[in-house]
Each structure stands twice: as structure tokens, then as C-alpha cells.
Write a protein that holds these residues in place. Structure first.
Motif, PDB file in Angstrom:
ATOM      1  N   SER A  70      15.365  -3.846  -1.098  1.00 33.75           N
ATOM      2  CA  SER A  70      16.436  -3.694  -2.092  1.00 33.75           C
ATOM      3  C   SER A  70      15.925  -3.213  -3.447  1.00 33.75           C
ATOM      4  N   GLN A  71      14.585  -3.163  -3.618  1.00 30.06           N
ATOM      5  CA  GLN A  71      14.055  -2.653  -4.891  1.00 30.06           C
ATOM      6  C   GLN A  71      14.318  -1.157  -5.048  1.00 30.06           C
ATOM      7  N   PHE A  72      14.685  -0.494  -3.956  1.00 27.23           N
ATOM      8  CA  PHE A  72      14.961   0.948  -4.002  1.00 27.23           C
ATOM      9  C   PHE A  72      16.467   1.199  -3.906  1.00 27.23           C
ATOM     10  N   GLU A  73      16.981   1.967  -4.857  1.00 26.36           N
ATOM     11  CA  GLU A  73      18.383   2.393  -4.782  1.00 26.36           C
ATOM     12  C   GLU A  73      18.512   3.736  -4.061  1.00 26.36           C
ATOM     13  N   PHE A  74      17.412   4.494  -4.053  1.00 31.47           N
ATOM     14  CA  PHE A  74      17.411   5.803  -3.396  1.00 31.47           C
ATOM     15  C   PHE A  74      16.177   5.915  -2.504  1.00 31.47           C
ATOM     16  N   VAL A  75      16.382   6.362  -1.275  1.00 30.75           N
ATOM     17  CA  VAL A  75      15.276   6.635  -0.357  1.00 30.75           C
ATOM     18  C   VAL A  75      15.451   8.053   0.182  1.00 30.75           C
ATOM     19  N   PHE A  76      14.429   8.882   0.000  1.00 31.23           N
ATOM     20  CA  PHE A  76      14.462  10.263   0.479  1.00 31.23           C
ATOM     21  C   PHE A  76      13.324  10.468   1.471  1.00 31.23           C
ATOM     22  N   GLN A 116      16.011   8.972 -14.839  1.00 28.10           N
ATOM     23  CA  GLN A 116      15.886   7.877 -15.798  1.00 28.10           C
ATOM     24  C   GLN A 116      15.423   6.567 -15.154  1.00 28.10           C
ATOM     25  N   ASN A 117      15.523   6.474 -13.809  1.00 29.18           N
ATOM     26  CA  ASN A 117      15.169   5.230 -13.116  1.00 29.18           C
ATOM     27  C   ASN A 117      14.233   5.510 -11.930  1.00 29.18           C
ATOM     28  N   PRO A 118      13.063   6.075 -12.185  1.00 31.39           N
ATOM     29  CA  PRO A 118      12.181   6.456 -11.076  1.00 31.39           C
ATOM     30  C   PRO A 118      11.682   5.261 -10.251  1.00 31.39           C
ATOM     31  N   ALA A 119      11.608   4.061 -10.866  1.00 27.28           N
ATOM     32  CA  ALA A 119      11.114   2.893 -10.129  1.00 27.28           C
ATOM     33  C   ALA A 119      12.042   2.509  -8.979  1.00 27.28           C
ATOM     34  N   LYS A 120      13.252   3.006  -9.001  1.00 26.98           N
ATOM     35  CA  LYS A 120      14.231   2.681  -7.957  1.00 26.98           C
ATOM     36  C   LYS A 120      14.266   3.735  -6.859  1.00 26.98           C
ATOM     37  N   VAL A 121      13.242   4.629  -6.861  1.00 28.68           N
ATOM     38  CA  VAL A 121      13.233   5.759  -5.925  1.00 28.68           C
ATOM     39  C   VAL A 121      12.021   5.663  -4.995  1.00 28.68           C
ATOM     40  N   ASN A 166       7.444   9.795 -12.760  1.00 32.28           N
ATOM     41  CA  ASN A 166       6.404   8.773 -12.884  1.00 32.28           C
ATOM     42  C   ASN A 166       7.037   7.384 -12.818  1.00 32.28           C
ATOM     43  N   GLY A 167       6.542   6.572 -11.892  1.00 34.82           N
ATOM     44  CA  GLY A 167       7.102   5.248 -11.673  1.00 34.82           C
ATOM     45  C   GLY A 167       7.758   5.097 -10.319  1.00 34.82           C
ATOM     46  N   CYS A 168       7.914   6.205  -9.594  1.00 32.00           N
ATOM     47  CA  CYS A 168       8.514   6.130  -8.258  1.00 32.00           C
ATOM     48  C   CYS A 168       7.477   5.640  -7.250  1.00 32.00           C
ATOM     49  N   THR A 169       7.894   5.435  -6.014  1.00 31.90           N
ATOM     50  CA  THR A 169       6.970   5.050  -4.940  1.00 31.90           C
ATOM     51  C   THR A 169       6.877   6.196  -3.944  1.00 31.90           C
ATOM     52  N   LEU A 170       5.644   6.619  -3.652  1.00 30.40           N
ATOM     53  CA  LEU A 170       5.391   7.692  -2.690  1.00 30.40           C
ATOM     54  C   LEU A 170       4.822   7.090  -1.414  1.00 30.40           C
ATOM     55  N   LEU A 171       5.410   7.418  -0.276  1.00 29.12           N
ATOM     56  CA  LEU A 171       4.874   7.013   1.022  1.00 29.12           C
ATOM     57  C   LEU A 171       4.494   8.281   1.778  1.00 29.12           C
ATOM     58  N   LEU A 172       3.200   8.467   2.034  1.00 27.06           N
ATOM     59  CA  LEU A 172       2.696   9.649   2.731  1.00 27.06           C
ATOM     60  C   LEU A 172       2.187   9.236   4.099  1.00 27.06           C
ATOM     61  N   THR A 173       2.552   9.967   5.136  1.00 22.33           N
ATOM     62  CA  THR A 173       1.956   9.728   6.452  1.00 22.33           C
ATOM     63  C   THR A 173       1.024  10.894   6.773  1.00 22.33           C
ATOM     64  N   ALA A 174      -0.088  10.594   7.410  1.00 19.89           N
ATOM     65  CA  ALA A 174      -1.090  11.630   7.669  1.00 19.89           C
ATOM     66  C   ALA A 174      -1.966  11.224   8.842  1.00 19.89           C
ATOM     67  N   ARG A 175      -2.640  12.216   9.427  1.00 18.05           N
ATOM     68  CA  ARG A 175      -3.647  11.934  10.440  1.00 18.05           C
ATOM     69  C   ARG A 175      -4.915  11.450   9.732  1.00 18.05           C
ATOM     70  N   PRO A 176      -5.709  10.592  10.377  1.00 15.64           N
ATOM     71  CA  PRO A 176      -6.927  10.083   9.727  1.00 15.64           C
ATOM     72  C   PRO A 176      -7.873  11.182   9.276  1.00 15.64           C
TER      73      PRO A 176
END
Length: 768
Positions: A70-76, A116-121, A166-176
Motif C-alpha cells: 500500500s506504500q505505492f499509489e502507482f505501479v508501472f 510531486q510524489n515519487p515515493a508513491k511510485v 528521485n525518490g521512486c522505487t525501481l525494480l529491475l529483473t535481469a539474468r545473473p
């Protein structure tokens, strides 16, 4: 059956060095202790192809839509291979509000709120390897991302560099092997998906065939083919194996193909032939050849998606009809209503197999040039292929010239693989197998296994060196299977180093159980877990054999877990005594690795140094042959006076100790006094090093008093302490009473100029 894909897979968090791992729940993925709320957080999910990275991020999106995270209002969520084609450019607004989801109204207001609210992304970029040519990852140039058009790599670079959102959360998937850390300056959390355990494989297969009359037979059939069952640790491979098994059982057959190459040839055959007529057969073969060419040429560019359509309408319809290709839509720019479509291979394994098929069928690929597409050219040369399963499929296809379906692809009367097979055989015969690095050797073993050629298997077996190290190389269940199959053919004895290889317990058990594996090294935790399992199953014969083969010397402790594992090993010896007594009637038994440990290095660093050392001291007496105890680490353990006092108390038990290195550990006069009192009890000590501590004249005086009583001592090093001319004189006076000492290293910055030189003139054993 599709619901089976969403089965839980084990996640582990690991440090960049892979030193420690711990199981992780999906709900813990975004928990970052000590993270700053105002800065962008980067989380990397690693996993080999087909491990379920995409399924994981889909499940995260699903959980979020159901109220979790719930800390995220937007998920892309973005698929990198679909949005990274070089000619495509986007503004940040296009990417977020056109490609992923287009609001019915209020796009401008929503985008302003996001800025204005990158922490919620939360931004998810799935498939970092899809950013082809990311060796040239660009630096983000300051611009207006909400309006200016950028490539996806420029946008992602700006996000990583905290210049965008700046302040958003990045989730990257990758091969080792994608080396994502080269392009990301700071990773806050690393997660690895490790695939199915043997129990999870069985569960997947059971659910796949649930409700079908041959459910029980399917599981038995797949488990009976150990090579294919080992590949089922990968969810994608497991699905393909289940599909082929299903078609075989439906036809009344009772045997599975023996190799992956044969499995995928059967897969394609079963996809196409049931709907094929005599009229369409030739057209299908031509379409498949075109599709194979496309797979290869996209792979050469490190791509699996394409913007333009396939060469012809017939090929496009063929690819979509049989599920080899999937369509997708590109984002529309804000100022344009045009929608563009692209195509992507439905699965990485399919692209790999079709790429290998192209190399076999293409007349422009000459026989002699075929070997450059293999992945084991030398120690240093990088593998040619981005399609990393292609060499295995290529080797397998070279030896399927008797398969009627495969032969039907060739337009000539000559069997398609005969000449190329001869080239391959010649290449393998000339290969310096004993010089290959571990990764290339494993790839070679996979390729040879796919050929099922007894000649090649024997050829490789005879040329393996007796000492095989896989230190730090991840060994998957299929890796273990091919290694096991080759080793058991040999009459030579082998020594294996399996430390930090993430080998599973069944794989470790299989390799250790081979009679010609004379000795092995493995992570302590893996070894202890194996022995406990063998004790529970009362397999005392293998338990004793594996303890006698296990090698611990020399051992270097780098983490608290290393110390805990070593303590557990010592505790396990009591259990071993009881087990072996039950099995052999012998009343006493020592684990040889404990008995024979001669060198122990301690390098936990300043944070855990004292805590870890105090725990280590408790078990030092368990190592009767310990000759070398080294606490000199670059990161400085800092055991201090408390550690020195604790160690001195166990000196009487260290009867074999010859070298003690306590350099760079912040020991003062207090610690030196405690050490000096107990040092004479070290009856075998030859070398004592106290370099770069904080010992002053009082400590030097105490050491000087006991030197004559240390009859075995040959070298004393007290350089770079705080000893003055007074302490130096006391040590020199004591040295005259110690003809057994050969060298006293005593240079200290606090000894006045000329004093040390004068002392050396009095006694040449003093080093300046």
C-alpha cells in the motif's frame, strides 16, 4: 494448467559477493532497512532464463491491485524487450500514461501528481537483458523528461542516476550474467530466484496432470528420466517437459526423449503436425526455416522482439498460429493517435532452439564456421552467443541425422548434419579440455551430453584433470547431472571443489557418493546439512564415506555464518561418534577434516571481529592438528585485549600451533600481558607476529620476560607498535638469553633514530 505457472518459487537475498543468503517472502521484497525515504531505491531480481522473474513481477502487480504494498499509489510494469527497440523514443509521460495504461481523463493532473510524489511510485523494468547493447549504457543528459523524447535507456539512466523521479522505487529483473551492477551505481537489495526444489518439481508435474488418467504415470515417467527431471528445476523447462510427456502418453508411448534437443524437436513436431495437411506441409517447413532465420538474426543483435512484421503474411500467420510469436502494441505518443505493433518470441528457449535449427539448415553457414558459435573457445575469449542455450541445441541437432522429422527439413538428399557433424567432431578432438575454465567445461559437458555420443563422452572423460574446481560457479541440477554422468565413466580419482556453488543437497549427495571422488570441498553449511540428512535416513555407509572424503584445510572464515557453520561441524562430531559406533562397533571416531585442519584464517573485519573471534575460541581445542592461526586481515579484525585474553586462556590446548599471527588487531599492553603469561604453554610455537598493534614498553617488557621460556620460538615480529628505546633494549637483553630465536623484527616509529641500528650491531638477529 496456466495457474501452475504462478506457483511459489523460493527467493533468496544475497550480498553482491554472494557471501550469505537467506530465504525471503514476497511481502519482504520492498523492505530495505535504513533506506532513505527521499532517495530512489533500486532493487534487482536476478534469475536465469525461465526461472519466473516475469511471473514474480506479475504477481507483485496482482498483489498490489488486491491491496498489498500500500506504500505505492502507482505501479508501472514494462517489458524491456518490447520498449527498447533503438528507433523508439518516449517522453516520461508517454511511457507512463500511454504505454502502460491510459487514463480516461486527467492525464495532465495525474502526471503532475506523480512528479510531486515519487515515493508513491513503483517502476518495474522486466528483462534488463532486453536493453540490447547495454554495454554502451548512456549517461542521462539533463532535459525535460516530461516533454522531451528519449530512448528507453536514457530514461532508465536518468531514473537510476536520480535525475528523474528521485525518490521512486525501481525494480529491475535481469539474468545473473548481465552484470547489472556495472550500470547501476548503487543497489539497495539483491534478490535471486533459484528455481524449483525436487519437491516443488514433483508438485508442479502433479498439478499439471491433475485430473488426467495418466497423472501417476507422468510423474513416474519424468522422474525416471533424471536428465529431464533435473531441467525441471526451471519452471519454463518443466512446462515444456510436461507438454511433451503429455503428447507421448496420449499416443500410448512409454518413453521420453533422452535430451533437451529431442524434447524441443518433439515439441515443434507435435505443435505443427496434428493440424498439418499434405498441402501445408511444404509451406510449414518453409515458414519454420524463415522463423529460424529470424530467431538467429535477432539473437545476433541481442533481441527477441522486432518492430516490423515478419517477411510474409504466411510466416506471420504460421508463427502466431502455433504460438512461436506473440504480438504487442507500442505506446502511442501524446500528440499522435497512431498505434504500432511489434512481435516477440513467446519464449527464450524457442528462440534458442530455432536459432540452432537455422545454423543447421542454412546453406550460407559453412561447415568450418560452425564452431565459432560454440561457447567454449578458450579461457579468456567471451562466448559468441547471446542465445546461451544455442550451443547445446546445435550439438544435439548435429547428432539427430537419423530422426526422420529433422531430416525432412533438408531440401537435399544428403543428411543435413553429416558434414557439420564431422567438423564438430574434429573441433572437439583438438580442444584443450584440461585448460577450460569451469564455466566453459560445464558448457562443453552439456553439449557433449546432448549428442549422446559414447565416443565423445569417453573422449571428454579421459581428458578431465583430476582436480576440478567449481569454486564460486553456480551449479544447477542439470550441471550436476552432466558432471556426474561423465565422472562415473572414468577410472581416475577426482578431487572436487564445490564451495560457493549453490549446489543442492541431492546433487552434493550424488557427487560425493561416487567411488572415484576421492576428496571434496564444499560449503560447510551444505556439508553439515548433507550429513544430518544421511543420519536421519540411516545411510551410515555414505555418511562415513563422505566424512572421510571431506576436506576443510585450509579454512578461511569471512562471515559470522562461517564461524557458526564451523561450530556446528564440531558439534556434529558427537553425533558422528554415535552413528559410526552403531554402524561399525567402533567406540571412537573423529571427523578427519576436523582432525586434519592445519591452517585457519580469520577475516571477519572490525564490525563482527571480536564477536566472531570469541565464538571461534570456544572451539579451537577441537582442532588437534592446528599449526597456523592467522588473524591478520586487510579489513583489520580488531579483536583487541578482550580477544587476546580469551585466546590466551586456550593456549594450553593448542599443542600443535607453530604460527600465530595477531597483527593489526588493536592489542595494547593489557592484551600483551595476558598473551605473555600464557605463551610458554604453546610448546610448538615457531613464529609469533604482533605487527601494527598498540603495544608499548610495558607490553614489550612482559614479552621479554617470557622469551627464554619459549624454546621452540624462532621468529618474533613486533614492528609498527608504540615501543620506545626502553622496550627495545629490554627485548634485546632478553634475546641474548635465547640462542634458539633466529629473527626479531622490531622496527617502531617511536624508537629514536640510531637506537635500533645500535641494537642491531649488538645482535645481528634484530631486523631494522
Amino acid at each position: 494448467k496456466n495457474s501452475v505457472k504462478a506457483m511459489e518459487k523460493e527467493l533468496v537475498t544475497c550480498s553482491l559477493q554472494g557471501k550469505e543468503k537467506a530465504a525471503l517472502q514476497r511481502s519482504q521484497i520492498f523492505q530495505i532497512p535504513g533506506g532513505k525515504d527521499l532517495e530512489t531505491k533500486v532493487i534487482v531480481v536476478l534469475g536465469k532464463e525461465g526461472m519466473g522473474k516475469s511471473i514474480l513481477v506479475q504477481k507483485i502487480c496482482q498483489d498490489w491491485s488486491n491491496g498489498e504494498f500500500s506504500q505505492f499509489e502507482f505501479v508501472f510494469w514494462f517489458d524491456c524487450k518490447q520498449i527498447s527497440l533503438p528507433e523508439k523514443r518516449y517522453s516520461l509521460k508517454d511511457l507512463l500514461l500511454e504505454f502502460f495504461v491510459k487514463p480516461q481523463k486527467g492525464s495532465k493532473e495525474i502526471f503532475e501528481y506523480i512528479l510531486q510524489n515519487p515515493a508513491k511510485v513503483l517502476l518495474v523494468f522486466d528483462g534488463f537483458e532486453g536493453l540490447h547493447d547495454h554495454e554502451n549504457f548512456p549517461r542521462y543528459l539533463d532535459s525535460r523528461p516530461e516533454k522531451d523524447l528519449c530512448s528507453i535507456k536514457e530514461l532508465l539512466s536518468g531514473l537510476i542516476q536520480k535525475k528523474i523521479l528521485n525518490g521512486c522505487t525501481l525494480l529491475l529483473t535481469a539474468r545473473p550474467k548481465d552484470k547489472v551492477y556495472r550500470y547501476v551505481s548503487k543497489v539497495d537489495k539483491t534478490i535471486e530466484i533459484v528455481g524449483f526444489s525436487p519437491q516443488q518439481r514433483e508438485l508442479y508435474i502433479t498439478k499439471y496432470f491433475e485430473g488426467l488418467p495418466y497423472c501417476g504415470n507422468a510423474l513416474k515417467l519424468i522422474k525416471g528420466c533424471e536428465y529431464l527431471f533435473s531441467h525441471c528445476y526451471s519452471p519454463v523447462m518443466c512446462r515444456f517437459v510436461c507438454f511433451v510427456c503429455e503428447t507421448i502418453l496420449e499416443m500410448g508411448d512409454k518413453s521420453l526423449p533422452s535430451t533437451l534437443t529431442a524434447v524441443f524437436l518433439k515439441f515443434i513436431q507435435q505443435k505443427i503436425i496434428p493440424m498439418q495437411t499434405d498441402v501445408t506441409a511444404v509451406q510449414n517447413q518453409e515458414s519454420l526455416a524463415t522463423l529460424a532465420r529470424t530467431a538467429w538474426y535477432l539473437g545476433e543483435k541481442h533481441q527477441s522482439a522486432m518492430k516490423s512484421n515478419l517477411p510474409s503474411k504466411e510466416v506471420k500467420e504460421f508463427a502466431l498460429k502455433y504460438g512461436f510469436f506473440l504480438p504487442f502494441a507500442f505506446p502511442r505518443h501524446s500528440d499522435s493517435g497512431e498505434e504500432e505493433f511489434g512481435s516477440t518470441f513467446s519464449d527464450f528457449v524457442i528462440q534458442n532452439f530455432l536459432g540452432a535449427l537455422h545454423l543447421m539448415l542454412a546453406e550460407e553457414i559453412k561447415d568450418k564456421s560452425l564452431t565459432k558459435y560454440l561457447s567454449f573457445p578458450s579461457k579468456k575469449k567471451r562466448p559468441y552467443n547471446w542465445l546461451d542455450l544455442l550451443p547445446r541445441f546445435l550439438a544435439g541437432l548435429l547428432f539427430l541425422q537419423d530422426d526422420p522429422y529433422f531430416c525432412s527439413f533438408s531440401k537435399k538428399d544428403v543428411k543435413p548434419s553429416t558434414k557439420k557433424q564431422k567438423t564438430f567432431l574434429k573441433y572437439i578432438r583438438r580442444l584443450q579440455i584440461n585448460e577450460l575454465c569451469p564455466e566453459r567445461l560445464l558448457e562443453l559437458l552439456h553439449c557433449i551430453y546432448e549428442t549422446q555420443s559414447h565416443y565423445l563422452l569417453q573422449h571428454v572423460t579421459l581428458r578431465l584433470k583430476p582436480d576440478l574446481s567449481f569454486l564460486g560457479v553456480v551449479l544447477t541440477p542439470p550441471d550436476v547431472h552432466v558432471l556426474h554422468s561423465v565422472l562415473k565413466r572414468s577410472r581416475k580419482d577426482f578431487s572436487l571443489d564445490l564451495r560457493n556453488s549453490s549446489i543442492d543437497m541431492q546433487g552434493l549427495r550424488d557427487l560425493v557418493g561416487l567411488k572415484n571422488v576421492a576428496s571434496f570441498r564444499a560449503s560447510l553449511s551444505d556439508t553439515v546439512r548433507l550429513w544430518k540428512s544421511l543420519e536421519q535416513t540411516k545411510d551410515y555407509k555414505l555418511l562415513r564415506a563422505s566424512t572421510e572424503k571431506f576436506v576443510l584445510d585450509p579454512f578461511k572464515a569471512k562471515t559470522m555464518k562461517d564461524i557458526s557453520d564451523l561450530s556446528e561441524l564440531v558439534e556434529l562430531q558427537e553425533m558422528m561418534i554415535n552413528c559410526v559406533q552403531d554402524a561399525t562397533g567402533c567406540s571412537s571416531y573423529e571427523i578427519p577434516a576436523i582432525k586434519n585442519l592445519r591452517k585457519l584464517e580469520f577475516a571477519l573485519g572490525p564490525v563482527c571481529g571480536l564477536q566472531g573471534f570469541l565464538k571461534l575460541v570456544e572451539i579451537l581445542a577441537a582442532f588437534p592438528s592446528l599449526q597456523h592461526l592467522d588473524l591478520d586481515a586487510l579489513s583489520e579484525n580488531g579483536i583487541g585485549d578482550e580477544g587476546a585474553k580469551s585466546l590466551s586462556e586456550v593456549f594450553p590446548t593448542l599443542t600443535s600451533l607453530e604460527t600465530l599471527n595477531l597483527s593489526q588487531n588493536k592489542i595494547t599492553d593489557v592484551g600483551a600481558e595476558k598473551l605473555a603469561t600464557a605463551l610458554p604453554s604453546l610448546s610448538s610455537l615457531k613464529t609469533l607476529r604482533l605487527y601494527n598493534n598498540s603495544i608499548c614498553d610495558f607490553g614489550a617488557e612482559n614479552l621479554a620476560k617470557v622469551l627464554p621460556a619459549m624454546a621452540s620460538l624462532r621468529v618474533l615480529d613486533v614492528q609498527y607498535n608504540k615501543i620506545t628505546g626502553v622496550g627495545a633494549q629490554q627485548l634485546t637483553d632478553s634475546l641474548r638469553k635465547c640462542p634458539h630465536i633466529k629473527n626479531l623484527e622490531m622496527w617502531n616509529p617511536t624508537i629514536p633514530y640510531g637506537v635500533l641500528e645500535h641494537l642491531q650491531q649488538l645482535d645481528s638477529r634484530i631486523s631494522v
